[in-house]
Design an enzyme around this catalytic site. Structure first.
Site, PDB file in Angstrom:
ATOM      1  CD  GLU A 238      -2.621  -1.155   2.452  1.00 38.81           C
ATOM      2  OE1 GLU A 238      -2.869  -0.326   3.161  1.00 38.81           O
ATOM      3  OE2 GLU A 238      -3.578  -2.240   2.595  1.00 38.81           O
ATOM      4  CB  CYS A 272      -2.387   6.595   1.645  1.00 38.18           C
ATOM      5  SG  CYS A 272      -3.681   5.972   2.095  1.00 38.18           S
TER       6      CYS A 272
HETATM    7  P1  NAD Z   1       8.326   4.644   4.770  1.00 33.41           P
HETATM    8  O1  NAD Z   1       8.463   3.767   3.541  1.00 33.41           O
HETATM    9  O2  NAD Z   1       9.432   5.461   4.964  1.00 33.41           O
HETATM   10  O3  NAD Z   1       8.240   3.604   5.967  1.00 33.41           O
HETATM   11  C1  NAD Z   1       7.203   2.617   6.185  1.00 33.41           C
HETATM   12  C2  NAD Z   1       7.606   1.314   7.036  1.00 33.41           C
HETATM   13  O4  NAD Z   1       8.687   0.628   6.282  1.00 33.41           O
HETATM   14  C3  NAD Z   1       8.238   1.973   8.376  1.00 33.41           C
HETATM   15  O5  NAD Z   1       7.972   0.867   9.321  1.00 33.41           O
HETATM   16  C4  NAD Z   1       9.775   1.611   7.958  1.00 33.41           C
HETATM   17  O6  NAD Z   1      10.664   1.423   9.063  1.00 33.41           O
HETATM   18  C5  NAD Z   1       9.800   0.706   7.192  1.00 33.41           C
HETATM   19  N1  NAD Z   1      10.824   0.590   6.351  1.00 33.41           N
HETATM   20  C6  NAD Z   1      11.632   1.583   5.720  1.00 33.41           C
HETATM   21  N2  NAD Z   1      12.641   1.183   4.846  1.00 33.41           N
HETATM   22  C7  NAD Z   1      12.419  -0.323   4.767  1.00 33.41           C
HETATM   23  C8  NAD Z   1      13.105  -1.358   4.010  1.00 33.41           C
HETATM   24  N3  NAD Z   1      13.997  -0.791   3.280  1.00 33.41           N
HETATM   25  N4  NAD Z   1      12.734  -2.230   3.998  1.00 33.41           N
HETATM   26  C9  NAD Z   1      11.483  -2.780   4.920  1.00 33.41           C
HETATM   27  N5  NAD Z   1      11.012  -1.710   5.567  1.00 33.41           N
HETATM   28  C10 NAD Z   1      11.508  -0.628   5.511  1.00 33.41           C
HETATM   29  O7  NAD Z   1       6.990   5.175   4.527  1.00 33.41           O
HETATM   30  P2  NAD Z   1       6.436   6.462   5.440  1.00 33.41           P
HETATM   31  O8  NAD Z   1       6.872   7.639   5.062  1.00 33.41           O
HETATM   32  O9  NAD Z   1       6.375   5.797   6.960  1.00 33.41           O
HETATM   33  O10 NAD Z   1       4.856   6.523   5.059  1.00 33.41           O
HETATM   34  C11 NAD Z   1       4.267   7.532   4.257  1.00 33.41           C
HETATM   35  C12 NAD Z   1       4.155   6.870   2.839  1.00 33.41           C
HETATM   36  O11 NAD Z   1       3.246   5.851   3.030  1.00 33.41           O
HETATM   37  C13 NAD Z   1       3.387   8.005   2.141  1.00 33.41           C
HETATM   38  O12 NAD Z   1       3.962   7.780   0.667  1.00 33.41           O
HETATM   39  C14 NAD Z   1       2.079   7.443   1.773  1.00 33.41           C
HETATM   40  O13 NAD Z   1       1.089   7.707   0.827  1.00 33.41           O
HETATM   41  C15 NAD Z   1       2.025   5.889   2.309  1.00 33.41           C
HETATM   42  N6  NAD Z   1       0.902   5.269   2.692  1.00 33.41           N
HETATM   43  C16 NAD Z   1      -0.008   4.487   1.915  1.00 33.41           C
HETATM   44  C17 NAD Z   1      -1.113   4.013   2.247  1.00 33.41           C
HETATM   45  C18 NAD Z   1      -1.936   3.014   1.274  1.00 33.41           C
HETATM   46  O14 NAD Z   1      -2.599   2.617   1.802  1.00 33.41           O
HETATM   47  N7  NAD Z   1      -1.625   3.425  -0.025  1.00 33.41           N
HETATM   48  C19 NAD Z   1      -1.636   4.494   3.664  1.00 33.41           C
HETATM   49  C20 NAD Z   1      -0.732   5.091   4.333  1.00 33.41           C
HETATM   50  C21 NAD Z   1       0.454   5.467   3.828  1.00 33.41           C
END
Ligand code: NAD
Length: 476
Positions: A238, A272
């Site tokens: 997502e 999101c």
């Molecule tokens: P992010 O990708 O920075 O981090 C998300 C999670 O992934 C965190 O728990 C982080 O520790 C982990 N992570 C980071 N690097 C990783 C890796 N290489 N491997 C595995 N895990 C890793 O995202 P964010 O900044 O926390 O979230 C914001 C983003 O999420 C925005 O782009 C938003 O649109 C999106 N989002 C999407 C939805 C949806 O349903 N489509 C819902 C909510 C948020």
């Protein structure tokens, strides 16, 4: 002190600071999982899975409802933690936490039934649904409890066990919630580990998981998909979005403005699926901008526990810096600031709701996901060109059309290449309705029974019945 929950026990050895976004300073410490703790969580989840699967759906539902009740019993504490770490005004955190428990109960009430395709004198053929096994769930910081617990409830009701990692930026409310599950869910069924990018990457690399369910940025989603490719392991991703709201000449500007303020400014636009850009007919763009600027100016910006606060800070420094840069780029590109436009001169990551007019496609604020309280108004002359331009972008999360002509609205919505389209509403999140994830907004389908099926595998089972005379095999 905050702990991870591994195999029904509280575990914490190493720690990292958790920052209060309203001050920019550390206010708590959260555990960071070691490689050994991750292994122990996976081992516990694997060991607990057969017995959890063997319970029937009603028994698993009863456990999840008990967990929801326990969370409701400590709702003020959980919501307060959610506010402290996420920055969201306390009343809104309470609403989100209530929504979380309501969602747990609803998901637990769904049932996935096997389907009999043939059952005649010769054969019975059944499509059977089995849980995948052990799910790894990785959650973001923008709606930590709700987004994490939808994954947990969907996986558990299907008979999977789970290891959940909240974002390192907002781990505390999730860890506390998991603590409440001890004694309600059998040991090992619901494990939490905490940590950042390295911990997430270690989860993705771990061979003990049968599925990765991730919510977060598109960049991380692509990294996870790349890392997972050699295992061909099921993924639900997502990811980001850059939702367009397209106003037609007969659409209600007032309704659009309310929706834009609710999704694009509330929670600092950190949803999101939210209105991230507005396309308005050229002769209406000025009115849309003026009304949205008035709505922006009505927010009371303050830290989460100020009673009248309706908008808190942006959740973290990196996101705050990104919003500042994207607004600077917008003004340099000729954008006209109608409200906000610069960070507040105080500690923390406060940025006022901002409306910027006179932008066109090509400006970062129009083309990229800002994930902050800033909405561009783009004037247009030809709605067909707008649909083409929106479809040409990388994202496909949601989009909306605003018009009184519902037939035309539905026809235009059908042309938008997005997972969820709405007419006279934006991002009509309904847990009974599929939430498809397409293009660079993700992979898979969440919500309703789709979210549960996403944690299951389909098996076709053919049973040949005894025959009086042998059957002749068709040639292959
Ligand atoms: P992010 O990708 O920075 O981090 C998300 C999670 O992934 C965190 O728990 C982080 O520790 C982990 N992570 C980071 N690097 C990783 C890796 N290489 N491997 C595995 N895990 C890793 O995202 P964010 O900044 O926390 O979230 C914001 C983003 O999420 C925005 O782009 C938003 O649109 C999106 N989002 C999407 C939805 C949806 O349903 N489509 C819902 C909510 C948020």
């Amino acid at each position: 002190m905050f702990h991870q929950v591994i195999d029904g026990a509280l575990v914490a050895t190493a720690f990292a600071d958790v920052i209060d976004p309203s001050t920019g300073t550390a206010f708590q410490r959260s555990p960071v999982a070691s490689a050994d703790e991750l292994d122990r969580a996976v081992t516990a989840a694997r060991r607990a899975q057969p017995a959890w699967t063997a319970l029937d759906w009603d028994a698993r539902e009863a456990c999840l409802v008990q967990l929801a009740n326990a969370i409701d019993g400590e709702i003020e504490w959980i919501a307060a933690l959610h506010s402290m770490e996420q920055g969201m005004p306390y009343g809104q955190s309470l609403t989100f936490t209530r929504l979380t428990t309501a969602r747990i109960r609803l998901i637990a009430s769904f049932r996935i039934a096997d389907r009999t395709i043939f059952d005649d004198a010769v054969r019975k053929v059944v499509e059977r649904w089995h849980p995948l096994g052990v799910v790894a769930a990785i959650a973001p910081w923008n709606g930590p409890l709700l987004l994490g617990m939808i994954k947990v409830a969907s996986a558990l009701i299907a008979g999977n066990t789970i290891v959940l990692k909240p974002s390192e930026l907002t781990p505390l409310s999730t860890l506390e919630l998991a603590r409440l599950s001890i004694g309600i869910l059998p040991d090992g069924v619901f494990n939490t580990i905490a940590g950042g990018r390295e911990t997430g990457a270690a989860m993705v690399a771990h061979r003990g998981f049968d599925k990765i369910s991730f919510t977060g940025s598109t960049a991380t989603g692509i990294a996870i998909a790349t890392q997972s490719a050699p295992l061909l392991r099921p993924l639900t991703l997502e990811l980001g979005g850059n939702d367009a709201a397209i106003l037609l000449p007969d659409g209600s500007i007032d309704d659009l403005v309310i929706a834009a303020a609710q999704s694009g400014f509330s929670n600092c636009g950190q949803f999101c699926a939210a209105i991230k850009r507005i396309y308005a007919p050229r002769h209406l763009a000025e009115e849309v901008g003026a009304k949205l600027a008035a709505a922006a100016n009505a927010f009371v910006i303050a830290s989460a526990f100020v009673p009248r606060a309706t908008l808190g800070p942006i959740q973290n420094k990196a996101q705050f810096d990104k919003v500042c840069a994207i607004v600077a780029d917008a003004t340099a590109a000729g954008g006209r600031v109608l409200s906000g436009g610069a960070p507040l001169d105080r500690p923390g990551y406060f940025f006022p709701p901002t409306v910027i007019a006179d932008l066109a496609d090509g400006a970062r604020l129009v083309d990229e996901e800002q994930f902050g309280p800033v909405i561009p108004i783009v004037a247009y002359d030809d709605v067909n060109a707008v649909i083409d331009r929106v479809n040409a972008g990388p994202y496909g999360l949601t989009g909306s059309i605003w018009t009184k002509d519902l037939d035309r609205g539905e026809a235009l919505a059908a042309r938008l290449v997005v997972g969820s389209a709405a007419i006279n509403r934006h991002a009509a999140f309904d847990p009974h309705v599929a939430f498809p994830l397409i293009k660079q907004s993700g992979l898979g389908v969440d919500y309703a029974e789709y979210g549960i099926r996403g944690t299951m595998r389909l098996q076709a089972v053919t049973t040949m019945k005894p025959q009086a005379a042998p059957l002749s095999e068709p040639a292959a």
